[in-house]
Design a protein around this motif. Structure first.
Motif, short mmCIF file in Angstrom:
data_model
loop_
_atom_site.label_atom_id
_atom_site.label_comp_id
_atom_site.label_asym_id
_atom_site.label_seq_id
_atom_site.Cartn_x
_atom_site.Cartn_y
_atom_site.Cartn_z
N THR A 140 29.71 38.04 0.18
CA THR A 140 30.84 38.63 0.64
C THR A 140 31.33 39.34 0.35
N ARG A 141 31.33 40.13 0.32
CA ARG A 141 33.23 40.96 0.05
C ARG A 141 33.90 41.17 0.82
N ASP A 142 34.04 39.95 1.79
CA ASP A 142 34.89 40.56 3.16
C ASP A 142 35.38 38.35 3.08
N SER A 143 36.94 38.50 3.23
CA SER A 143 37.44 36.78 2.19
C SER A 143 37.37 36.48 3.83
N LEU A 144 37.15 35.30 3.88
CA LEU A 144 37.02 34.35 5.03
C LEU A 144 38.59 34.44 5.00
N VAL A 145 39.22 34.19 4.66
CA VAL A 145 40.48 34.01 4.69
C VAL A 145 41.52 35.38 5.17
N ARG A 146 41.50 36.19 5.93
CA ARG A 146 42.24 37.77 5.63
C ARG A 146 43.64 37.20 5.63
N GLN A 158 45.46 31.95 9.34
CA GLN A 158 46.30 30.52 8.46
C GLN A 158 44.51 29.66 8.94
N VAL A 159 44.86 28.37 7.74
CA VAL A 159 43.72 27.99 8.13
C VAL A 159 43.99 26.78 8.99
N VAL A 160 43.08 26.24 9.60
CA VAL A 160 43.47 24.34 10.20
C VAL A 160 42.70 24.10 10.75
N PRO A 161 43.12 22.68 9.59
CA PRO A 161 41.54 21.29 9.95
C PRO A 161 41.11 21.14 11.42
N GLY A 180 39.64 31.81 16.84
CA GLY A 180 39.93 31.14 15.35
C GLY A 180 38.23 31.70 15.19
N ARG A 181 38.44 31.29 13.56
CA ARG A 181 36.87 31.76 13.08
C ARG A 181 36.62 30.98 12.45
N VAL A 182 35.48 30.04 12.15
CA VAL A 182 34.98 29.26 11.33
C VAL A 182 35.27 29.77 9.79
N VAL A 183 35.91 29.08 9.36
CA VAL A 183 35.74 29.21 7.24
C VAL A 183 34.66 28.19 6.55
N ALA A 187 40.14 29.54 10.91
CA ALA A 187 41.07 30.58 10.38
C ALA A 187 41.48 31.13 11.42
N THR A 188 43.24 31.35 11.99
CA THR A 188 43.46 31.63 12.97
C THR A 188 44.56 32.40 12.37
N SER A 189 45.39 33.37 13.41
CA SER A 189 46.20 34.33 13.17
C SER A 189 47.77 33.04 12.23
N ALA A 190 48.33 33.88 11.62
CA ALA A 190 49.91 33.12 11.44
C ALA A 190 50.86 32.45 12.82
N ASP A 191 50.40 33.42 13.57
CA ASP A 191 51.37 33.19 14.75
C ASP A 191 50.70 31.52 15.23
#
Length: 235
Positions: free
Chosen positions: A129-135, A139-142, A187-190, A207-211
């Protein structure tokens, strides 16, 4: 020579001569010649030609090979592909198999892996994909999910989910559960790991928003977070 021998010799000579004169010449055996049929010959030639053409087509189909892109090194989800990660191979490719052609290798380099890539596999167009999975701004939270919390549907990178805050177990037991709807965040699965041996726990990077990142991390630490899949047409 005696007269008796002379008579025997003369008689034998006359007998042979008479037998030879009576038999006459011997005719050679007759050989029947079959009449050639032009139609049968033409049909035979046509069948031979058709059979040869069929064999030639089969050989060409079996021997036809396609230059495709292969994975030569392990690539993690979201990692940018380089020339060292990819290679070329000539394979007899089934039309149903979608693989990146070797001529398109330069277009693949620089894209990101949408899934985890294993060495020795063919590279499919849907795996990059050309899109970054983390935009930017995310932020990415496990999130660790117990076996009973893991959805039966496979978690794939890019899949949208809802992060639901549930009350603690002790609050539910004492009847102090609030009557309002639970708080949810998008959220979105990375990436999703395999089940850990022994415990069966699956770790999902979301991945979710920084806030929202700190809030989600707090829910995970308190054990009050549940992951819910979003419908494909959901926002």
């Amino acid at each position: 020579m005696s007269k008796t021998k002379e008579r025997v010799s003369a008689a034998g000579a006359h007998g042979i001569s008479a037998q030879g004169q009576g038999a006459g010449p011997v005719a050679p055996p007759r050989v029947s010649v079959r009449q050639r049929r032009p139609g049968v010959i033409a049909l035979s030639l046509a069948l031979i030609a058709a059979g040869g053409a069929g064999v030639a087509v089969l050989v060409l189909q079996v021997g036809h090979r396609t230059q495709v892109v292969t994975v030569v090194r392990e690539v993690q989800v979201g990692q940018v592909l380089t020339e060292r990660d990819l290679g070329r191979a000539s394979v007899a490719l089934d039309p149903a198999v979608k693989a990146v052609r070797a001529d398109d290798l330069d277009e693949v380099v620089g894209q990101r892996a949408a899934v985890e890539l294993r060495p020795g596999s063919l590279l499919a167009p849907s795996q990059v994909t050309r899109d970054s999975l983390v935009r930017p701004g995310e932020q990415v939270v496990p999130i660790g999910l117990k076996p009973e919390q893991v959805p039966a549907s496979a978690l794939v990178p890019g899949q949208k989910v809802r992060l639901v805050h549930v009350p603690a177990q002790d609050a539910a037991d004492t009847g102090r559960t609030p009557a309002v709807a639970p708080q949810t965040l998008a959220g979105r699965v990375v990436k999703a790991s395999g089940a850990a041996p022994g415990t069966g726990v699956v770790v999902v990077d979301v991945a979710t928003s920084a806030d929202d990142g700190p809030t989600v991390a707090a829910w995970v630490s308190a054990g009050t977070l549940r992951l819910v899949l979003t419908a494909p047409d959901g926002s």
